[in-house]
Enzyme design. Structure first.
Site, mmCIF file in Angstrom:
data_model
loop_
_atom_site.group_PDB
_atom_site.id
_atom_site.type_symbol
_atom_site.label_atom_id
_atom_site.label_comp_id
_atom_site.label_asym_id
_atom_site.label_seq_id
_atom_site.Cartn_x
_atom_site.Cartn_y
_atom_site.Cartn_z
ATOM 1 N N THR A 156 0.987 -1.224 0.066
ATOM 2 C CA THR A 156 0.044 -0.030 -0.061
ATOM 3 C C THR A 156 0.884 1.235 -0.057
ATOM 4 O O THR A 156 0.522 2.212 -0.588
ATOM 5 C CB THR A 156 -0.988 -0.080 1.204
ATOM 6 O OG1 THR A 156 -1.606 -1.179 1.307
ATOM 7 C CG2 THR A 156 -1.822 1.216 1.100
ATOM 8 N N THR A 157 2.063 1.057 0.678
ATOM 9 C CA THR A 157 2.960 2.347 0.715
ATOM 10 C C THR A 157 3.189 2.932 -0.464
ATOM 11 O O THR A 157 3.504 4.240 -0.760
ATOM 12 C CB THR A 157 4.025 1.968 1.511
ATOM 13 O OG1 THR A 157 3.747 1.600 2.912
ATOM 14 C CG2 THR A 157 5.010 3.302 1.825
ATOM 15 N N ILE A 197 -4.722 -1.116 8.385
ATOM 16 C CA ILE A 197 -4.134 0.261 8.206
ATOM 17 C C ILE A 197 -4.280 0.725 6.900
ATOM 18 O O ILE A 197 -3.320 0.913 6.175
ATOM 19 C CB ILE A 197 -2.657 0.093 8.741
ATOM 20 C CG1 ILE A 197 -2.349 -0.431 10.109
ATOM 21 C CG2 ILE A 197 -2.227 1.474 8.860
ATOM 22 C CD1 ILE A 197 -3.114 0.203 11.222
ATOM 23 N N ALA A 199 -0.499 9.676 -1.005
ATOM 24 C CA ALA A 199 0.612 10.614 -0.730
ATOM 25 C C ALA A 199 0.084 11.655 0.115
ATOM 26 O O ALA A 199 0.699 12.640 0.231
ATOM 27 C CB ALA A 199 1.438 10.723 -1.805
ATOM 28 N N ILE A 200 -1.117 11.447 0.780
ATOM 29 C CA ILE A 200 -1.497 12.752 1.602
ATOM 30 C C ILE A 200 -1.490 12.384 3.177
ATOM 31 O O ILE A 200 -1.590 11.625 3.610
ATOM 32 C CB ILE A 200 -3.199 13.105 1.024
ATOM 33 C CG1 ILE A 200 -3.226 13.265 -0.287
ATOM 34 C CG2 ILE A 200 -3.705 13.933 1.898
ATOM 35 C CD1 ILE A 200 -4.528 13.194 -0.680
ATOM 36 N N LYS A 204 -12.773 8.332 0.540
ATOM 37 C CA LYS A 204 -12.654 9.835 0.693
ATOM 38 C C LYS A 204 -13.008 10.660 -1.019
ATOM 39 O O LYS A 204 -13.100 11.455 -1.054
ATOM 40 C CB LYS A 204 -11.371 10.342 1.014
ATOM 41 C CG LYS A 204 -11.114 10.076 2.528
ATOM 42 C CD LYS A 204 -9.667 10.423 3.075
ATOM 43 C CE LYS A 204 -9.548 10.294 4.454
ATOM 44 N NZ LYS A 204 -9.346 8.904 4.963
ATOM 45 N N HIS A 238 -3.110 13.757 5.979
ATOM 46 C CA HIS A 238 -4.693 14.340 6.365
ATOM 47 C C HIS A 238 -4.597 15.254 7.363
ATOM 48 O O HIS A 238 -3.855 14.821 8.636
ATOM 49 C CB HIS A 238 -5.483 13.102 6.390
ATOM 50 C CG HIS A 238 -5.661 12.240 5.052
ATOM 51 N ND1 HIS A 238 -6.388 12.735 4.059
ATOM 52 C CD2 HIS A 238 -5.203 11.166 4.537
ATOM 53 C CE1 HIS A 238 -6.688 11.891 2.994
ATOM 54 N NE2 HIS A 238 -5.644 10.793 3.561
#
Length: 482
Positions: A42-43, A339, A48-49, A253, A51
C-alpha cells in the site's frame, strides 16, 4: 537460529515507523519483509496525503492517530529530511446538500482536535486553484494537511532504524509463528528460523493471515483496490497544485485531483473491494470511473499528458477501524492491522505507541546514544549551479546524468544502492531517486540503472530484478541489449 527481542512483520510505512521507534530502546529488533524491498504494498501506491484528521469518526483509532501523526510529521520533517509540502486540503461542495456535509466534517474535525478548519466560498477556492470548475459553490479548507513522498518516508524510518542497530531482512516471508511454552515465539521464515520474545504484526493486507499464524484469528482483512492516473509535470498548469477532494462517501474519501511533491498531478482513486490480496490490475472501466469523477472537480482533464496508470490496495479490517495494540488472544503479539487511510498520516503515531507498549512489557529503557535522523543524500536537481560544480569536483559521477527526465545522476543511484536498506532492484532505485519516474517511464535510463546495480552489487546483470519476485532482466551480452 537468530535470537531477537522483537520481530516486526511487514516493511511498509507502518512497519518501518514501528521499527524506527523501537530502535530508540535497548532492544534487539528485526523487520522481515516478504518482498524484495520495503514499501512495496500500500505504501508505494496511495494518494501520498498527510490528512488533517476531520474525516474519521470521533473517538476512533483512526481519528486519534491521524491527528497525532500529522503533528509528528511536522516535528519529523526536518529531523528525517522528509519531502513534504504543507499545501492544505480542500473538500469541495457543488450543492447546498453537500455544503451541509462540509459543516458536519468541520464539526467532526474540531471534535477530533483539528485546528484551522474553515469553509470558504467557491470564489476563494478558485483564487488558490483557478482550474476547478465554476460549479463548485464552497469548500472546507484544512491548512494542516499536506502531500509527501511516501516511499521516502518509509525509507527514512528504515534508514534511521538501521543506523540505530535494527536489522531489515527482505525476501523473507514468514511461513509459521509458533508460541513457545516458556514464552516468546519461534518464527519460521523463507530464510531460516528466529527466536523472538515478541512479534509485531504490520503485514498490511496480509495482517489477518500473519495474526492467524500466531494463533489470533479475531479479525479479517479484505483488500479494497483504488486505481489512479498520473500526469506529466506539464499538466499541473491545467490541473491543481494542492489537494482537492469531493464530498466523501461511506467507503472512500472519493476521487480526487491532487498534486505531488515533485510537480506531477494524479487523479483517483476509485474504491472497489476485490477478492484477491494481490490484484493490482487497472481496467478500462476503472479509468473511465476516475476520469468522470475527476471531471466533477476539474472539467478539462489533459488526458494526453497521462504517463502511467497504477493501482493500490487498502487493508480494510472487519472492525472498521485500525487494530492497534496487544493481542487479546496471544501474549507477546502486537497488532498494527487494518491500516487503510489515514494510515500514512498515522504511521509515526502508531510506531510510537506500539514501541512504547513493547518496551514497557519487556522492561526496556530508552537508549542514551540514540542517533536522530538518517545519512545525508545529495539531490543534484535541487542544487544551485555552484553547489553542483563543487559536488562534481568531489566525485565526477555526480556530473553523469542517467535519468534525463528527472535529472538523476550516476552517483545518486550509487548512493541509493549503498544506503542503509539500499536499493536492490531497478524499481527500488526508481522509488529512492525517481530515476524512471519521468515522461519516458524508464525507457531511456532503465537499462543503465540495471548495469549500475549489477556493478555495485557485484552480480551478473541477469540476476538484477526489475522489482518483484521473478522479474529478472534478460540481457544479450553480445548485442548489449535487453
Amino acid at each position: 537460529m537468530k535470537e531477537v527481542d522483537v520481530v516486526v512483520v511487514g516493511g511498509g510505512v507502518t512497519g518501518t515507523a514501528i521499527l524506527s521507534y523501537l530502535s530508540r530502546y535497548n532492544l534487539r529488533c528485526m523487520l522481515v519483509e516478504k518482498a524484495p524491498d520495503i514499501a512495496m504494498g500500500t505504501t508505494k501506491a496511495n494518494s501520498a496525503i498527510l490528512h488533517a484528521g476531520f474525516d474519521a469518526p470521533t473517538g476512533s483509532n483512526k481519528a486519534r492517530l491521524n491527528v497525532e501523526g500529522n503533528a509528528l510529521y511536522h516535528e519529523l520533517e526536518k529531523e528525517l529530511d522528509l519531502d513534504i509540502k504543507w499545501t492544505g486540503s480542500y473538500v469541495v461542495a457543488r450543492t447546498d446538500e453537500e455544503i451541509a456535509v462540509l459543516e458536519g466534517l468541520k464539526a467532526r474535525g474540531e471534535a477530533n482536535g483539528v485546528t484551522g478548519l474553515e469553509i470558504v466560498s467557491g470564489e476563494k477556492l478558485r483564487e488558490a486553484e483557478p482550474n476547478v470548475t465554476e460549479k463548485i459553490k464552497a469548500a472546507l479548507f484544512a491548512p494542516t494537511a499536506g502531500i509527501c513522498w511516501t516511499f521516502d518516508v518509509a525509507a527514512a524510518f528504515a534508514e534511521n532504524a538501521v543506523e540505530n542497530g535494527a536489522e531489515i531482512v527482505r525476501d523473507c516471508e514468514v511461513i509459521k509463528i509458533t508460541p513457545q511454552a516458556e514464552g516468546g515465539f519461534l518464527v519460521r521464515t523463507m530464510q531460516g528460523e528466529l527466536k523472538a520474545k515478541t512479534v509485531v504484526n504490520a503485514a498490511g493486507v496480509y495482517a489477518d493471515k500473519v495474526s492467524a499464524l500466531a494463533g489470533d484469528d479475531s479479525f479479517t482483512i479484505r483488500a479494497r483496490k483504488g486505481e489512479y492516473i498520473l500526469f506529466d509535470k506539464t499538466a499541473q498548469e491545467n490541473l491543481v497544485k494542492g489537494i482537492i477532494f469531493p464530498v466523501p462517501s461511506a467507503t472512500s474519501k472519493g476521487i480526487l485531483v491532487c498534486g505531488t511533491t515533485h510537480g506531477n498531478v494524479f487523479i483517483g482513486p476509485n474504491a472497489n473491494d476485490t477478492g484477491s490480496k494481490d490484484d493490482l490490475s487497472v481496467s478500462a472501466p476503472g479509468m473511465n470511473e476516475i476520469i468522470a469523477g475527476a471531471r466533477q472537480i476539474v472539467e478539462n482533464i489533459p488526458l494526453g499528458a497521462a504517463i502511467t496508470q497504477f493501482a493500490g490496495l487498502r487493508a480494510v479490517s472487519s472492525t472498521g477501524d485500525f487494530i492497534i495494540g496487544r493481542s487479546e488472544r496471544v501474549k507477546g503479539l502486537y497488532q498494527a492491522a487494518g491500516i487503510q487511510s489515514p494510515g500514512l498520516t498515522s504511521a509515526p503515531a502508531i510506531g510510537r505507541e506500539i514501541a512504547a507498549m513493547v518496551a514497557e512489557d519487556l522492561g526496556a529503557k530508552e537508549k542514551a546514544e540514540y542517533k536522530k535522523g538518517r545519512p545525508p543524500r545529495p539531490v543534484v536537481r535541487e542544487m544551485t549551479m555552484e553547489e553542483q560544480k563543487k559536488l562534481i569536483q568531489e566525485d565526477k559521477r555526480y556530473g553523469l546524468i542517467v535519468c534525463r527526465c528527472e535529472t538523476i545522476t550516476e552517483e545518486e543511484i550509487c548512493n541509493a544502492i549503498h544506503r542503509p536498506c539500499g536499493a536492490r532492484t531497478v524499481d527500488g532505485v526508481k522509488r529512492r531517486t525517481r530515476a524512471g519516474m519521468g515522461r519516458c517511464q524508464g525507457g531511456f535510463c532503465g537499462p543503465r540503472v540495471a548495469l549500475i546495480l549489477a556493478r555495485e552489487l557485484h552480480l551478473p546483470v541477469t540476476e538484477i530484478r526489475k522489482d518483484g519476485e521473478g522479474s529478472f532482466l534478460y540481457y544479450d551480452k553480445e548485442q548489449e541489449i535487453y
